[in-house]
Structure formats: structure tokens, C-alpha cells
Design an enzyme around this catalytic site. Structure first.
Site, PDB file in Angstrom:
ATOM      1  N   TYR A 186      10.930   9.176   1.658  1.00 45.77           N
ATOM      2  CA  TYR A 186      10.926   8.123   0.651  1.00 45.77           C
ATOM      3  C   TYR A 186      11.679   8.464  -0.630  1.00 45.77           C
ATOM      4  O   TYR A 186      11.800   7.618  -1.518  1.00 45.77           O
ATOM      5  CB  TYR A 186       9.481   7.742   0.313  1.00 45.77           C
ATOM      6  CG  TYR A 186       8.737   7.216   1.512  1.00 45.77           C
ATOM      7  CD1 TYR A 186       8.996   5.952   2.011  1.00 45.77           C
ATOM      8  CD2 TYR A 186       7.791   7.998   2.164  1.00 45.77           C
ATOM      9  CE1 TYR A 186       8.331   5.468   3.124  1.00 45.77           C
ATOM     10  CE2 TYR A 186       7.111   7.526   3.280  1.00 45.77           C
ATOM     11  CZ  TYR A 186       7.392   6.262   3.761  1.00 45.77           C
ATOM     12  OH  TYR A 186       6.725   5.789   4.870  1.00 45.77           O
ATOM     13  N   ASN A 209       8.190  -5.152  -0.565  1.00 45.09           N
ATOM     14  CA  ASN A 209       8.052  -4.033   0.350  1.00 45.09           C
ATOM     15  C   ASN A 209       6.581  -4.030   0.740  1.00 45.09           C
ATOM     16  O   ASN A 209       5.736  -3.573  -0.028  1.00 45.09           O
ATOM     17  CB  ASN A 209       8.444  -2.712  -0.301  1.00 45.09           C
ATOM     18  CG  ASN A 209       8.365  -1.548   0.665  1.00 45.09           C
ATOM     19  OD1 ASN A 209       7.680  -1.613   1.679  1.00 45.09           O
ATOM     20  ND2 ASN A 209       9.046  -0.473   0.333  1.00 45.09           N
ATOM     21  N   GLU A 244      12.767  -8.812   2.226  1.00 48.71           N
ATOM     22  CA  GLU A 244      11.884  -7.728   2.647  1.00 48.71           C
ATOM     23  C   GLU A 244      12.665  -6.418   2.535  1.00 48.71           C
ATOM     24  O   GLU A 244      13.769  -6.312   3.067  1.00 48.71           O
ATOM     25  CB  GLU A 244      11.440  -7.966   4.088  1.00 48.71           C
ATOM     26  CG  GLU A 244      10.534  -6.896   4.645  1.00 48.71           C
ATOM     27  CD  GLU A 244      10.170  -7.152   6.111  1.00 48.71           C
ATOM     28  OE1 GLU A 244       9.572  -6.250   6.710  1.00 48.71           O
ATOM     29  OE2 GLU A 244      10.487  -8.220   6.656  1.00 48.71           O
ATOM     30  N   PRO A 283       0.796  -1.224   0.000  1.00 48.07           N
ATOM     31  CA  PRO A 283       0.000   0.000   0.000  1.00 48.07           C
ATOM     32  C   PRO A 283       0.835   1.283   0.000  1.00 48.07           C
ATOM     33  O   PRO A 283       1.867   1.366   0.658  1.00 48.07           O
ATOM     34  CB  PRO A 283      -0.806  -0.097   1.302  1.00 48.07           C
ATOM     35  CG  PRO A 283      -0.874  -1.550   1.601  1.00 48.07           C
ATOM     36  CD  PRO A 283       0.421  -2.122   1.101  1.00 48.07           C
ATOM     37  N   ASN A 284       0.350   2.233  -0.746  1.00 45.89           N
ATOM     38  CA  ASN A 284       0.860   3.602  -0.845  1.00 45.89           C
ATOM     39  C   ASN A 284       2.167   3.727  -1.603  1.00 45.89           C
ATOM     40  O   ASN A 284       2.621   4.848  -1.855  1.00 45.89           O
ATOM     41  CB  ASN A 284       0.989   4.256   0.541  1.00 45.89           C
ATOM     42  CG  ASN A 284      -0.345   4.395   1.218  1.00 45.89           C
ATOM     43  OD1 ASN A 284      -1.300   4.872   0.612  1.00 45.89           O
ATOM     44  ND2 ASN A 284      -0.434   3.956   2.465  1.00 45.89           N
ATOM     45  N   ARG A 303      12.073   5.210  13.111  1.00 45.99           N
ATOM     46  CA  ARG A 303      10.788   5.903  13.005  1.00 45.99           C
ATOM     47  C   ARG A 303       9.882   5.519  14.165  1.00 45.99           C
ATOM     48  O   ARG A 303      10.345   5.025  15.185  1.00 45.99           O
ATOM     49  CB  ARG A 303      10.172   5.587  11.639  1.00 45.99           C
ATOM     50  CG  ARG A 303      11.087   6.099  10.500  1.00 45.99           C
ATOM     51  CD  ARG A 303      10.510   5.893   9.148  1.00 45.99           C
ATOM     52  NE  ARG A 303       9.279   6.660   8.994  1.00 45.99           N
ATOM     53  CZ  ARG A 303       8.406   6.439   8.030  1.00 45.99           C
ATOM     54  NH1 ARG A 303       8.602   5.485   7.141  1.00 45.99           N
ATOM     55  NH2 ARG A 303       7.308   7.172   7.943  1.00 45.99           N
ATOM     56  N   HIS A 338       3.388  -4.550   9.376  1.00 50.67           N
ATOM     57  CA  HIS A 338       3.154  -4.579  10.812  1.00 50.67           C
ATOM     58  C   HIS A 338       1.923  -5.377  11.228  1.00 50.67           C
ATOM     59  O   HIS A 338       1.794  -5.724  12.401  1.00 50.67           O
ATOM     60  CB  HIS A 338       3.046  -3.140  11.330  1.00 50.67           C
ATOM     61  CG  HIS A 338       4.056  -2.252  10.686  1.00 50.67           C
ATOM     62  ND1 HIS A 338       5.418  -2.423  10.873  1.00 50.67           N
ATOM     63  CD2 HIS A 338       3.920  -1.223   9.818  1.00 50.67           C
ATOM     64  CE1 HIS A 338       6.060  -1.516  10.150  1.00 50.67           C
ATOM     65  NE2 HIS A 338       5.186  -0.787   9.499  1.00 50.67           N
ATOM     66  N   ARG A 379       6.372   0.867  13.806  1.00 48.70           N
ATOM     67  CA  ARG A 379       7.052   0.404  12.590  1.00 48.70           C
ATOM     68  C   ARG A 379       8.186  -0.579  12.894  1.00 48.70           C
ATOM     69  O   ARG A 379       8.779  -1.143  11.983  1.00 48.70           O
ATOM     70  CB  ARG A 379       7.605   1.585  11.802  1.00 48.70           C
ATOM     71  CG  ARG A 379       6.533   2.522  11.286  1.00 48.70           C
ATOM     72  CD  ARG A 379       7.146   3.606  10.397  1.00 48.70           C
ATOM     73  NE  ARG A 379       6.209   4.670  10.141  1.00 48.70           N
ATOM     74  CZ  ARG A 379       5.283   4.653   9.167  1.00 48.70           C
ATOM     75  NH1 ARG A 379       5.178   3.625   8.369  1.00 48.70           N
ATOM     76  NH2 ARG A 379       4.472   5.684   9.014  1.00 48.70           N
ATOM     77  N   HIS A 394      12.573  -2.070   2.782  1.00 46.84           N
ATOM     78  CA  HIS A 394      11.933  -0.831   3.218  1.00 46.84           C
ATOM     79  C   HIS A 394      12.818   0.332   2.797  1.00 46.84           C
ATOM     80  O   HIS A 394      14.024   0.315   3.053  1.00 46.84           O
ATOM     81  CB  HIS A 394      11.720  -0.813   4.734  1.00 46.84           C
ATOM     82  CG  HIS A 394      10.821  -1.899   5.188  1.00 46.84           C
ATOM     83  ND1 HIS A 394       9.453  -1.834   5.019  1.00 46.84           N
ATOM     84  CD2 HIS A 394      11.086  -3.105   5.746  1.00 46.84           C
ATOM     85  CE1 HIS A 394       8.923  -2.962   5.472  1.00 46.84           C
ATOM     86  NE2 HIS A 394       9.886  -3.747   5.913  1.00 46.84           N
ATOM     87  N   ALA A 404       2.707  -0.594   4.936  1.00 45.29           N
ATOM     88  CA  ALA A 404       2.115  -0.677   6.273  1.00 45.29           C
ATOM     89  C   ALA A 404       1.681  -2.098   6.633  1.00 45.29           C
ATOM     90  O   ALA A 404       1.577  -2.430   7.814  1.00 45.29           O
ATOM     91  CB  ALA A 404       0.925   0.273   6.390  1.00 45.29           C
ATOM     92  N   ARG A 429       4.964  11.200  -2.367  1.00 37.70           N
ATOM     93  CA  ARG A 429       4.670  10.933  -0.955  1.00 37.70           C
ATOM     94  C   ARG A 429       5.906  11.200  -0.100  1.00 37.70           C
ATOM     95  O   ARG A 429       6.918  10.522  -0.221  1.00 37.70           O
ATOM     96  CB  ARG A 429       4.268   9.472  -0.800  1.00 37.70           C
ATOM     97  CG  ARG A 429       4.072   9.041   0.624  1.00 37.70           C
ATOM     98  CD  ARG A 429       3.876   7.542   0.727  1.00 37.70           C
ATOM     99  NE  ARG A 429       3.697   7.170   2.112  1.00 37.70           N
ATOM    100  CZ  ARG A 429       3.872   5.971   2.589  1.00 37.70           C
ATOM    101  NH1 ARG A 429       4.250   4.997   1.789  1.00 37.70           N
ATOM    102  NH2 ARG A 429       3.686   5.721   3.858  1.00 37.70           N
TER     103      ARG A 429
END
Length: 143
Positions: free
Chosen positions: A24, A75, A99, A11-12, A108, A81, A112, A101, A78, A19
């Protein structure tokens, strides 16, 4: 036969480049996917990328496309988590899973810091920007 690598964006991530660029970066998802595809092609590998803002669509993609892959880069966004169905779909795979990120999630917010994906991943790369994807690809090409 050419190696098959699957890249999955949660997502996102479709909003990369717009963003929170201070977190990012300025690269768009399309630019990241193009860089990965070019590197994979140069190595004689086939790379497929997929992004969705919906956990079920990601699970379906894993069932349909990642089952026979030689490696997976994910990736989860969200879903890292709390995406237990995503985690369970990944756990079924026999191929290595990296994985990724873009930001250093451990610098952060506290929420997270926990990944439900990490226990089923071969490795994790965080905080190296879009280049984390490229490092994951290089590792999979070498594996």
C-alpha cells in the site's frame, strides 16, 4: 458554483503508511487527503473526505453528504467484495463514481477479483498506488 467532490475511504485505510507498505505504500491517509484537497482547491472545487471501518457509517455518509455531490471517489477496502448495502447506497447516486484501489487487486488473492461496487461505478482505477486517487480526481474535475 464550485464543484463538490466526495472521497470515501473504507475499512483499514486509516492505517495507510503503516499497513503493509510493500503493498500500500508509505503515504498516510492524511497525506493522500491533503494532496487531493490541495488539487481540488487549485481547481476551484470543494472536496470532502471521510473514512470509516464500519459499513453503516459509510452508507450514512453517502446518504448525508454524497447525494448532491458532483462526483464521488471511493476506495471501499474489503467492502469491495461483499458490501452490498454500500453498493446499494452508491447505486442511488446520480453523480459519477470512481472506484479506486491502491494495489492491483487482480494480481492478488482470488477473492479480491470481484467487486460488488464496480457495476454501479462509472470507472475503476487499480494498482497505481495513491496516485489512483489523484487520477480519479482529475477525471472528475474534467467531467
Amino acid at each position: 458554483m464550485a464543484r463538490a467532490i466526495v472521497v470515501i475511504h473504507g475499512p483499514n485505510l486509516n492505517m495507510l503508511g503503516r499497513r503493509e507498505p510493500e503493498i500500500y505504500g508509505a503515504m498516510t491517509l492524511g497525506e493522500i487527503d491533503a494532496a487531493l484537497a490541495a488539487r481540488a482547491e487549485a481547481a476551484g472545487a470543494n472536496l470532502r473526505s471521510f473514512q470509516s471501518n464500519h459499513e453503516g457509517a459509510l452508507v450514512d455518509y453517502i446518504h448525508d453528504m454524497a447525494w448532491d455531490a458532483d462526483g464521488v471517489i471511493i476506495n471501499p477496502g474489503a467492502l469491495t467484495h461483499y458490501g452490498l448495502s454500500l453498493r446499494d447506497a452508491l447505486a442511488m447516486l446520480k453523480s459519477p463514481i470512481i472506484e479506486v484501489h491502491i494495489s492491483n487487486v487482480y494480481r492478488r488473492e482470488a477473492f479480491r477479483h470481484t467487486s460488488v461496487v464496480a457495476p454501479v461505478a462509472t470507472g475503476q482505477i487499480a494498482g497505481l498506488g495513491w496516485r489512483g486517487y489523484m487520477l480519479a480526481l482529475e477525471w472528475l474535475l474534467d467531467a
